[in-house]
Design an enzyme around this catalytic site. Structure first.
Site, PDB file in Angstrom:
ATOM      1  N   PRO A 413     123.503  41.485 -45.760  1.00 46.05           N
ATOM      2  CA  PRO A 413     123.485  40.690 -46.870  1.00 46.05           C
ATOM      3  C   PRO A 413     122.071  40.303 -47.287  1.00 46.05           C
ATOM      4  CG  PRO A 413     124.554  39.770 -44.968  1.00 46.05           C
ATOM      5  CD  PRO A 413     124.196  41.170 -44.511  1.00 46.05           C
ATOM      6  N   CYS A 415     120.240  38.188 -50.613  1.00 48.96           N
ATOM      7  CA  CYS A 415     120.198  37.512 -51.978  1.00 48.96           C
ATOM      8  C   CYS A 415     119.151  38.309 -52.836  1.00 48.96           C
ATOM      9  CB  CYS A 415     119.615  36.196 -51.536  1.00 48.96           C
ATOM     10  SG  CYS A 415     120.865  35.269 -51.055  1.00 48.96           S
ATOM     11  N   GLN A 490     130.117  38.888 -48.954  1.00 48.89           N
ATOM     12  CA  GLN A 490     129.890  37.737 -47.914  1.00 48.89           C
ATOM     13  C   GLN A 490     130.025  36.535 -48.920  1.00 48.89           C
ATOM     14  OE1 GLN A 490     125.656  36.385 -46.921  1.00 48.89           O
ATOM     15  NE2 GLN A 490     126.117  36.740 -44.959  1.00 48.89           N
ATOM     16  N   TYR A 571     123.754  26.888 -43.451  1.00 43.75           N
ATOM     17  CA  TYR A 571     124.275  26.448 -44.800  1.00 43.75           C
ATOM     18  C   TYR A 571     125.797  25.664 -44.441  1.00 43.75           C
ATOM     19  CZ  TYR A 571     121.461  30.405 -46.737  1.00 43.75           C
ATOM     20  OH  TYR A 571     120.325  31.069 -47.091  1.00 43.75           O
TER      21      TYR A 571
HETATM   22  C1  LIG Z   1     115.547  39.474 -49.360  1.00 44.45           C
HETATM   23  C2  LIG Z   1     116.466  38.855 -48.187  1.00 44.45           C
HETATM   24  C3  LIG Z   1     117.768  38.141 -48.659  1.00 44.45           C
HETATM   25  C4  LIG Z   1     118.691  37.709 -47.761  1.00 44.45           C
HETATM   26  N1  LIG Z   1     119.716  37.329 -48.089  1.00 44.45           N
HETATM   27  C5  LIG Z   1     120.754  36.942 -47.194  1.00 44.45           C
HETATM   28  C6  LIG Z   1     122.042  36.731 -47.518  1.00 44.45           C
HETATM   29  O1  LIG Z   1     122.240  36.526 -48.731  1.00 44.45           O
HETATM   30  N2  LIG Z   1     122.905  36.397 -46.471  1.00 44.45           N
HETATM   31  C7  LIG Z   1     122.733  36.558 -44.996  1.00 44.45           C
HETATM   32  O2  LIG Z   1     123.310  36.422 -44.466  1.00 44.45           O
HETATM   33  N3  LIG Z   1     121.536  36.832 -44.806  1.00 44.45           N
HETATM   34  C8  LIG Z   1     120.327  36.965 -46.055  1.00 44.45           C
HETATM   35  N4  LIG Z   1     119.343  37.596 -45.442  1.00 44.45           N
HETATM   36  C9  LIG Z   1     119.094  37.964 -43.940  1.00 44.45           C
HETATM   37  C10 LIG Z   1     119.250  39.400 -43.425  1.00 44.45           C
HETATM   38  O3  LIG Z   1     120.765  39.638 -43.808  1.00 44.45           O
HETATM   39  C11 LIG Z   1     119.041  39.754 -42.136  1.00 44.45           C
HETATM   40  O4  LIG Z   1     119.746  39.036 -41.308  1.00 44.45           O
HETATM   41  C12 LIG Z   1     117.462  39.555 -41.574  1.00 44.45           C
HETATM   42  O5  LIG Z   1     116.882  39.845 -43.068  1.00 44.45           O
HETATM   43  C13 LIG Z   1     117.104  40.151 -40.468  1.00 44.45           C
HETATM   44  O6  LIG Z   1     117.329  41.517 -40.808  1.00 44.45           O
HETATM   45  P1  LIG Z   1     115.984  42.546 -40.977  1.00 44.45           P
HETATM   46  O7  LIG Z   1     115.241  42.346 -39.823  1.00 44.45           O
HETATM   47  O8  LIG Z   1     116.569  43.845 -40.932  1.00 44.45           O
HETATM   48  O9  LIG Z   1     115.478  42.331 -42.426  1.00 44.45           O
HETATM   49  C14 LIG Z   1     118.444  38.290 -46.360  1.00 44.45           C
HETATM   50  C15 LIG Z   1     116.939  38.731 -45.937  1.00 44.45           C
HETATM   51  C16 LIG Z   1     116.277  39.024 -46.908  1.00 44.45           C
HETATM   52  C17 LIG Z   1     115.025  40.032 -46.638  1.00 44.45           C
END
Ligand SMILES: Cc1cc2nc3c(=O)[nH]c(=O)nc-3n(C[C@H](O)[C@H](O)[C@H](O)COP(=O)(O)O)c2cc1C
Ligand SMILES: Cc1cc2nc3c(=O)[nH]c(=O)nc-3n(C[C@H](O)[C@H](O)[C@H](O)COP(=O)(O)OP(=O)(O)OC[C@H]3O[C@@H](n4cnc5c(N)ncnc54)[C@H](O)[C@@H]3O)c2cc1C
Length: 785
Positions: A413, A415, A490, A571
């Site tokens: 997920p 945002c 989500q 949250y």
């Molecule tokens: C731009 C952005 C937006 C994110 N928005 C959410 C979100 O809406 N909900 C959530 O649970 N995690 C959110 N995350 C966290 C990611 O789902 C993920 O857990 C985190 O980036 C680590 O993974 P990665 O190393 O592959 O980026 C977001 C991460 C990024 C980079």
């Protein structure tokens, strides 16, 4: 220059050699409390790379060390009657006693002055009369402790018991043996270090140690017990002892390494758990690094500062590997029911350096067996997969309730901060559409909120009205029509982290204007500048539950395949679970059971509203990375509680609960929590966090550390991550829209060629193997005959 060294272990001796060789006019004195040949331990291990380093720094001692070594290429893993051998590891073993004698003779021949049987009790007079004092006085360094306030050591005493023994048994591989007894499991880490000499490190948990009565036995008696347990590996040879006391391993770190002209070196400064066999290597490489710093700089002060800053990262990296490695041996219970081949794969990949792809390069048959086992397991769940020529784990299907995923890659997920009044628009259609077309098995939406007040920012999506429902349905319909990807909504409420700026503005900070009031478990602001949230009442809870349920009902109508409850990242629901953010004194605060009460109530009510055949997951922060906060052990309890309430998958994230958290980042840094939850709570997990390659995805899945692997940031830059990975592994049946087939076919062809070229290059670049060199040297006289 006058240098004083306390301790004639590998660190002190090797530094003495390098320093004296570089500056023969310097006065270098070594004080050692023991006699010259009065050493403990049996063998030490060096990799080919470490030997390259020794060769470059002192060819004379290197020659002698390599003349006396035993070399092996294989690692052997014995578990429940199965034996796996994996080649291509390139290590040599050397007698610790021989090593120290070689180093001593070499140092003496260079003119280093030695005082054996000379215990140093007071370092101050030496510090006053020396330009440099090297504290190479070992793991129990009394001077590190004397200057505790300055060096700030932390000593993490590990729970398992271990003892170092020796034997005349010969072994042709680095051998791990896991033996179950009536008292519990014992582990042997064993390797040969010279003809007729092998080192045996035995390890067990404290309870097994007590039950086996080892606490009351002498060294000799405990050696006889170990002989009985490991007799089939010893082949009739005895175990030898030499200070083979059972101890707990101390992981030592020091905040500072330097005090004036005094510097810590070797074990005194930092230890690395024996399961990565790096103690002596670290000690000698410290000596090299300190010596290099002295040659690079003009003054001792500059050199010591440069040593400390330059060397720290490497030492901490090795210690981190050791930390990750030791967890495997300390938590064997998690893996004990694994199939032997998966267990062996877990042993090999426990410390991150060895992965699915690099094992494929050097032990293809082993990886083929890992794949076969994985596929057979999937077939046993009713999937018609090919078990004879199986696909890699990431391309194996997975089922949650009646939802079948074509592969194990998940778009995490994220945002987008691009909605108007909570309505996803064209941006979202293109963004989600592209990632579905990219072939991931499952696609998560960003956190979509149950109300306008529950949004993190004014740009967040929501699902509380008809317009939003219709907009989401358009996206879901596109994903279903154009891809084989399933889509999960989500659902969350931002709690005290609501009403903040976009991620690319002042992240987590309140809006410059137009803020709306925020709510949480307790009236604690996230940042000093954040709004103080209003703690919610029971009446608020009723309203919130109704909103979560209403959003769930809209998700059903929009056609989502799955929904996730967001109970992580600080949250609203997470603020109840963590003791750092929940200071309530009612039945929703206090014990973990109480703190989970409201999140579980929300989950259960959503579960009732969500079709029984569709799955639900929960995202949790498995640790707060902060003192007094949630830990992995708590996360197991949290996951168990949600599993009992009907959760099908735990989405394991961490942190973001409190602003002063101290996360330990690194490759795959959250995966250990997924591992712990999956294999202790026995619930399916999805891991996420700094996982960037298909190789890592396969490594995690094949080792049984998660059931699904989510990638967030990598998918921002590459919507086609899954299709590219498929091309790498030659998997040609990942769903691809017909419009793109020509590109997919070209990618398959080119990637196959690129992979072959890269693997060939890697084979050529492999450090030279002392085993091969020695074999070649041994063949020479025959060639001449
Ligand atoms: C731009 C952005 C937006 C994110 N928005 C959410 C979100 O809406 N909900 C959530 O649970 N995690 C959110 N995350 C966290 C990611 O789902 C993920 O857990 C985190 O980036 C680590 O993974 P990665 O190393 O592959 O980026 C977001 C991460 C990024 C980079
Ligand atoms: C029982 C045992 C067995 C081991 N077996 C192995 C093995 O098989 N393989 C392996 O790789 N590693 C082994 N290790 C770990 C390995 O010994 C260390 O990682 C490595 O030796 C660290 O080197 P060092 O020079 O920092 O410290 P050490 O080798 O510990 O050397 C420190 C020296 O300082 C001396 N000293 C301490 N205080 C004073 C003082 N006040 N005055 C004078 N002298 C002093 C000590 O006598 C000692 O000789 C073993 C450790 C132990 C305790």
């Amino acid at each position: 220059m006058k240098t004083t060294i306390i301790g004639a272990g590998p660190a002190g001796l090797y530094f003495a050699i390098l320093a004296k060789k570089a500056n023969p006019g310097d006065a270098i004195t070594v004080y050692e409390r023991n006699k010259v040949d009065d050493t403990f331990g049996f063998g030490v291990v060096f990799s080919d790379q470490t030997l390259d380093n020794f060769e470059a720094h002192d060819a004379e001692s290197y020659e002698q060390i390599t003349r006396a070594f035993a070399y092996w290429d294989d690692i052997e893993i014995n578990f429940k009657g199965s034996r796996y051998r994996i080649g291509g590891n390139g290590f040599c073993g050397c007698s610790r006693r021989t090593l120290l004698l070689i180093l001593y003779e070499r140092a003496k021949s260079l003119g280093v002055e030695f005082h054996f049987q000379h215990e140093i009790d007071d370092i101050e007079p030496l510090a006053r009369t020396s330009d440099l004092v090297v504290l190479a006085d070992g793991v129990n360094s009394k001077f590190r402790d004397h200057y505790r306030a300055h060096f700030q050591p932390t000593i993490d005493v590990r729970p398992n018991k271990f003892a170092w023994m020796g034997s005349t048994a010969e072994l042709d591989a680095f051998t791990f043996a896991f033996e179950e007894t009536e008292h519990g499991v014992f582990i042997a880490h064993a390797y040969q270090y010279e003809e007729g000499g092998s080192t045996w490190v035995f390890e067990t948990d404290n309870d097994t140690f007590e039950r086996a009565g080892l606490a009351g036995l002498s060294e000799e008696e405990s050696a006889r017990v170990m002989e009985r347990i490991f007799q089939r590996y010893l082949g009739g040879h005895r175990l030898l002892t030499n200070r083979s006391l059972w101890r707990n391993f101390p992981m030592i770190r020091n905040a500072r390494w330097v005090k004036g002209s005094i510097v810590l070196l070797g074990d005194a400064k930092a230890t690395a758990h024996f399961s990565i066999g790096a103690g002596t290597k670290l000690a000698m490489e410290d000596a090299i690094s300190l010596h290099d710093a002295l040659t690079r700089t003009r003054t001792v002060d500059e050199a010591l500062a440069s040593f400390e800053t330059g060397r720290r990262e490497e030492v901490e990296r090795t210690q981190h590997s050791a930390d990750v490695s030791l967890v495997f041996f300390e938590h064997l219970g998690r893996f004990w029911d694994f199939d032997p081949v998966q267990f062996a794969f877990g042993v090999m990949t426990r410390a991150k350096a060895i992965t699915y792809d690099n094992l494929h390069l050097r032990a293809p048959e082993f990886v083929a067996e890992v794949d076969r086992h994985f596929a057979e397991d999937v077939a046993s769940q009713g999937f018609p997969v090919d078990t004879a020529g199986p696909k890699p784990p990431m391309f194996q299907p997975f089922r949650l309730r009646e939802m079948a995923l074509a592969n194990r890659v998940v778009v995490s997920p994220m945002c987008m901060y691009s909605a108007k009044e909570g309505v996803p628009g064209d941006w979202h259609l293109v963004h989600y559409g592209a990632r579905a077309i990219g072939g991931a098995g499952l696609l998560f939406t960003e956190m979509t909120d149950i109300s306008a007040e529950g949004r993190i920012s004014p740009g967040c999506t929501g699902l509380w009205n008809d317009e939003q429902e219709a907009a989401w349905k358009r996206i879901v319909d596109f994903v279903h029509a154009q891809s084989a990807t399933k889509i999960c909504l989500q659902i969350g409420h931002a709690g005290r982290k609501a009403s903040t700026q976009f991620m690319w503005e002042e992240d987590v900070h309140p809006l410059p204007e137009g803020n709306w009031p925020v709510i949480s478990a307790s009236p604690l602001p996230y940042l000093e500048v954040s709004q103080v949230p209003r703690p919610i009442t029971r009446a608020d809870m009723d309203e919130l539950v109704a909103e979560f349920v209403a959003t769930t009902e809209r998700a059903v109508r929009a056609g989502f395949d799955m929904i996730e409850l967001h109970a992580a990242h600080g949250y609203l629901l997470a603020s109840f679970i963590s003791p750092l953010t929940n200071h309530r004194t009612d039945e929703y605060g206090g014990s973990l059971e109480n703190r989970l009460r409201f999140p579980l109530e929300v989950f259960r009510r959503m579960r009732e509203a969500w079709p029984a055949h569709k799955p639900m997951s929960v995202r949790i922060s498995a640790t707060d990375w902060a003192d007094g906060g949630l830990t992995g052990d708590h996360a197991v309890e949290v996951a168990t509680a949600f599993a009992e309430a009907g959760v099908d998958l735990v989405d394991v994230s961490t942190g973001q609960t409190v602003s002063d958290a101290r996360p330990v980042f690194g490759r795959m840094f959250q995966t250990p929590f997924s591992d712990q939850i999956r294999n202790e709570a026995k619930v399916a997990t999805m891991c996420v966090g700094n996982i960037t390659t298909a190789d890592q995805v396969n490594t995690i899945l094949a080792a049984g550390r998660a059931d699904l692997v989510a990638l967030a940031r990598p998918h921002l830059m590459d919507p086609n991550f899954t299709l590219r990975a498929a091309a790498w592994y030659g998997v040609d049946d990942v769903a691809c829209p017909p419009q793109y087939l020509a590109g997919r076919d070209q990618l398959l062809r080119n990637t196959k060629r690129d992979r072959e070229e890269l693997e060939e290059l890697k084979r050529k670049l492999k450090p030279k193997s002392r085993g091969d060199l020695r074999d070649a040297a041994e063949r020479l006289p025959h060639a001449a005959e």
